[in-house]
Write a protein that holds these residues in place. Sequence first.
Motif, PDB file in Angstrom:
ATOM      1  N   GLY A   1      -6.495   0.441  -7.093  1.00 37.51           N
ATOM      2  CA  GLY A   1      -7.127  -0.008  -5.848  1.00 37.51           C
ATOM      3  C   GLY A   1      -7.706  -1.405  -5.956  1.00 37.51           C
TER       4      GLY A   1
ATOM      5  N   THR B   1       0.831  -1.207   0.000  1.00 42.03           N
ATOM      6  CA  THR B   1       0.000   0.000   0.000  1.00 42.03           C
ATOM      7  C   THR B   1       0.864   1.255   0.000  1.00 42.03           C
ATOM      8  OG1 THR B   1      -1.721  -1.185   1.199  1.00 42.03           O
ATOM      9  CG2 THR B   1      -1.843   1.212   1.222  1.00 42.03           C
ATOM     10  N   VAL B   2       1.887   1.290   0.851  1.00 40.67           N
ATOM     11  CA  VAL B   2       2.779   2.453   0.931  1.00 40.67           C
ATOM     12  C   VAL B   2       3.525   2.637  -0.385  1.00 40.67           C
ATOM     13  CG1 VAL B   2       4.869   3.351   2.057  1.00 40.67           C
ATOM     14  CG2 VAL B   2       3.009   2.392   3.440  1.00 40.67           C
TER      15      VAL B   2
ATOM     16  N   LEU C   1      -4.821  -3.959  -6.007  1.00 46.57           N
ATOM     17  CA  LEU C   1      -4.249  -4.068  -4.663  1.00 46.57           C
ATOM     18  C   LEU C   1      -5.166  -4.889  -3.757  1.00 46.57           C
ATOM     19  CD1 LEU C   1      -1.648  -3.050  -3.411  1.00 46.57           C
ATOM     20  CD2 LEU C   1      -2.853  -1.019  -2.638  1.00 46.57           C
TER      21      LEU C   1
ATOM     22  N   ALA D   1       2.592   1.688  -3.364  1.00 47.34           N
ATOM     23  CA  ALA D   1       1.651   2.139  -4.396  1.00 47.34           C
ATOM     24  C   ALA D   1       1.282   3.607  -4.198  1.00 47.34           C
ATOM     25  CB  ALA D   1       0.396   1.265  -4.375  1.00 47.34           C
ATOM     26  N   GLN D   2       1.193   4.071  -2.977  1.00 44.57           N
ATOM     27  CA  GLN D   2       0.822   5.453  -2.696  1.00 44.57           C
ATOM     28  C   GLN D   2       1.966   6.431  -3.003  1.00 44.57           C
ATOM     29  OE1 GLN D   2      -2.121   6.807  -1.783  1.00 44.57           O
ATOM     30  NE2 GLN D   2      -2.979   4.782  -2.104  1.00 44.57           N
ATOM     31  N   HIS D   3       3.192   5.958  -2.914  1.00 42.14           N
ATOM     32  CA  HIS D   3       4.350   6.837  -3.138  1.00 42.14           C
ATOM     33  C   HIS D   3       4.876   6.741  -4.569  1.00 42.14           C
ATOM     34  CE1 HIS D   3       4.201   7.040   1.216  1.00 42.14           C
ATOM     35  NE2 HIS D   3       4.954   8.139   1.112  1.00 42.14           N
ATOM     36  N   THR D   4       4.068   6.289  -5.451  1.00 40.26           N
ATOM     37  CA  THR D   4       4.369   6.196  -6.881  1.00 40.26           C
ATOM     38  C   THR D   4       5.732   5.591  -7.179  1.00 40.26           C
ATOM     39  OG1 THR D   4       5.174   8.468  -6.996  1.00 40.26           O
ATOM     40  CG2 THR D   4       2.814   8.100  -7.461  1.00 40.26           C
TER      41      THR D   4
ATOM     42  N   VAL E   1       3.245   1.669  -8.666  1.00 40.53           N
ATOM     43  CA  VAL E   1       2.409   2.795  -9.028  1.00 40.53           C
ATOM     44  C   VAL E   1       1.319   2.363 -10.010  1.00 40.53           C
ATOM     45  CG1 VAL E   1       3.806   3.620 -10.966  1.00 40.53           C
ATOM     46  CG2 VAL E   1       2.455   5.234  -9.615  1.00 40.53           C
TER      47      VAL E   1
END
Length: 192
Positions: free
Chosen positions: A158, A143-144, A161, A146-149, A154
């Motif tokens: 959703g 999750t982290v 994931l 994916a959120q930080h590209t 990236v």
Amino acid sequence: MGDDGVTTLSKRDESQTDELTRDEIFTMLSNRRRRWVLHYLKQTEKQRVDLRSLVDSISAWEYDVPADELPWKKRKRVYTALRQSHLPKLDEAGAIEYDQSRGVVELTDEAAELQMYLEYVPARDIPWSHVYLGLTVVGLALTVLAQHTIFPFVELGGTALAGIFVAMFGVTAVVHTSYARRNRIGRGDPPR
């Protein structure tokens, strides 16, 4: 025979409200013959079982020979141990009802609560709680990322994931369930 004319099988004091301690449960389940008694009673479709049938099955499991091929002395050894020690202990604990004069044994509802104590972790295994904690850490890391590209994470949407999380926990839950079934009293081979 009780005041109401009903024979009570259990020798446990009915006014006793204390539950068994973990130590008492582990002590009771530490003996293979007592585990086999519970296993046999959960496997059988009869509500009450006669002592002879129980002795024959446990003797066969213990010596890994069909009961009708066992010498009388070996069955007698099992019979004596069950009658004098193991069945009274299980009865006192409330796991079974044992009527020594009639030679019948019956599983109680309290025996079902003992199942959770048989889900052990072998020496070279890790506890299931650690497996699920590890999956949570992996899920959080995904999750982290994916959120930080961070490439290639990236590209995970959703839904993708969520699919990965469901797959990870689903496969682990199936393996855990299968593993727990092997140790369940009353299913498959007798517990060792």
